[in-house]
Scaffold this motif. Structure first.
Motif, PDB file in Angstrom:
ATOM      1  N   PRO A 142     -43.709  11.558 -77.372  1.00  0.00           N
ATOM      2  CA  PRO A 142     -42.425  12.187 -77.612  1.00  0.00           C
ATOM      3  C   PRO A 142     -42.411  13.758 -78.067  1.00  0.00           C
ATOM      4  CG  PRO A 142     -43.216  11.194 -79.645  1.00  0.00           C
ATOM      5  CD  PRO A 142     -44.215  10.791 -78.508  1.00  0.00           C
ATOM      6  N   ASP A 196     -37.338   8.886 -78.648  1.00  0.00           N
ATOM      7  CA  ASP A 196     -37.037  10.046 -78.765  1.00  0.00           C
ATOM      8  C   ASP A 196     -35.822  10.458 -78.087  1.00  0.00           C
ATOM      9  OD1 ASP A 196     -38.159  12.783 -79.555  1.00  0.00           O
ATOM     10  OD2 ASP A 196     -38.602  13.005 -77.449  1.00  0.00           O
ATOM     11  N   GLN A 197     -35.624  10.369 -76.895  1.00  0.00           N
ATOM     12  CA  GLN A 197     -34.317  10.821 -76.134  1.00  0.00           C
ATOM     13  C   GLN A 197     -33.123  10.363 -76.796  1.00  0.00           C
ATOM     14  OE1 GLN A 197     -35.630   9.255 -72.166  1.00  0.00           O
ATOM     15  NE2 GLN A 197     -36.380  11.189 -71.454  1.00  0.00           N
ATOM     16  N   LYS A 239     -45.151  11.526 -84.483  1.00  0.00           N
ATOM     17  CA  LYS A 239     -45.604  10.422 -83.882  1.00  0.00           C
ATOM     18  C   LYS A 239     -45.401   9.010 -84.380  1.00  0.00           C
ATOM     19  CE  LYS A 239     -47.965   8.260 -80.000  1.00  0.00           C
ATOM     20  NZ  LYS A 239     -49.049   8.578 -79.070  1.00  0.00           N
ATOM     21  N   TYR A 285     -41.343  16.879 -80.213  1.00  0.00           N
ATOM     22  CA  TYR A 285     -40.502  17.278 -81.698  1.00  0.00           C
ATOM     23  C   TYR A 285     -39.620  18.418 -80.979  1.00  0.00           C
ATOM     24  CZ  TYR A 285     -40.115  19.372 -85.962  1.00  0.00           C
ATOM     25  OH  TYR A 285     -39.379  19.999 -86.935  1.00  0.00           O
ATOM     26  N   LYS A 341     -40.710   7.472 -75.870  1.00  0.00           N
ATOM     27  CA  LYS A 341     -39.992   8.563 -75.226  1.00  0.00           C
ATOM     28  C   LYS A 341     -38.624   8.365 -74.941  1.00  0.00           C
ATOM     29  CE  LYS A 341     -39.819  11.389 -71.019  1.00  0.00           C
ATOM     30  NZ  LYS A 341     -40.340  12.659 -71.489  1.00  0.00           N
ATOM     31  N   VAL A 393     -33.976  15.937 -83.424  1.00  0.00           N
ATOM     32  CA  VAL A 393     -35.006  14.623 -83.716  1.00  0.00           C
ATOM     33  C   VAL A 393     -35.330  14.631 -85.104  1.00  0.00           C
ATOM     34  CG1 VAL A 393     -36.858  13.458 -83.257  1.00  0.00           C
ATOM     35  CG2 VAL A 393     -35.737  14.347 -81.441  1.00  0.00           C
ATOM     36  N   TRP A 447     -32.613  12.383 -79.977  1.00  0.00           N
ATOM     37  CA  TRP A 447     -32.186  13.514 -79.465  1.00  0.00           C
ATOM     38  C   TRP A 447     -30.893  13.876 -79.341  1.00  0.00           C
ATOM     39  CZ3 TRP A 447     -30.251  16.089 -75.241  1.00  0.00           C
ATOM     40  CH2 TRP A 447     -30.322  17.345 -75.328  1.00  0.00           C
ATOM     41  N   LEU A 504     -41.902   8.141 -85.633  1.00  0.00           N
ATOM     42  CA  LEU A 504     -41.004   7.678 -84.523  1.00  0.00           C
ATOM     43  C   LEU A 504     -41.494   6.037 -84.509  1.00  0.00           C
ATOM     44  CD1 LEU A 504     -40.782  10.353 -81.947  1.00  0.00           C
ATOM     45  CD2 LEU A 504     -39.033   9.200 -83.026  1.00  0.00           C
TER      46      LEU A 504
END
Length: 75
Positions: A4, A59-60, A38, A6, A56, A10, A63, A41
């Motif tokens: 991911p 994370d997306q 990490k 930063y 990922k 986030v 975001w 997450l």
């Protein structure tokens, strides 16, 4: 898939949900250290039952959520 990125959006979402649901143990300043970020997450993914998604993808999503709910002041 497991790396991911930063970002301030986030960060804000992780801090918001940490305060609300205590899904992990980190402090705001700690999130700038990649291993802690990490792990936060990973804890988020586990706590909310999102294990079928990659870091990922999480994370997306976070975001996008942060961008919507915490728009930057200079916009």
């Amino acid at each position: 898939k497991e790396f991911p990125i930063y970002d301030s959006y986030v960060e804000q979402i992780l801090v918001y949900f940490q305060r609300k649901h205590h899904f992990s143990s980190f402090k705001l300043a700690d999130l700038k250290e990649y291993t802690i970020f990490k792990k936060a997450l990973i804890d988020f993914r586990s706590h909310y039952g999102l294990t079928k998604y990659s870091l990922k993808q999480i994370d997306q999503y976070i975001w996008q959520l942060g961008k919507e709910y915490f728009p930057k002041k200079y916009k």
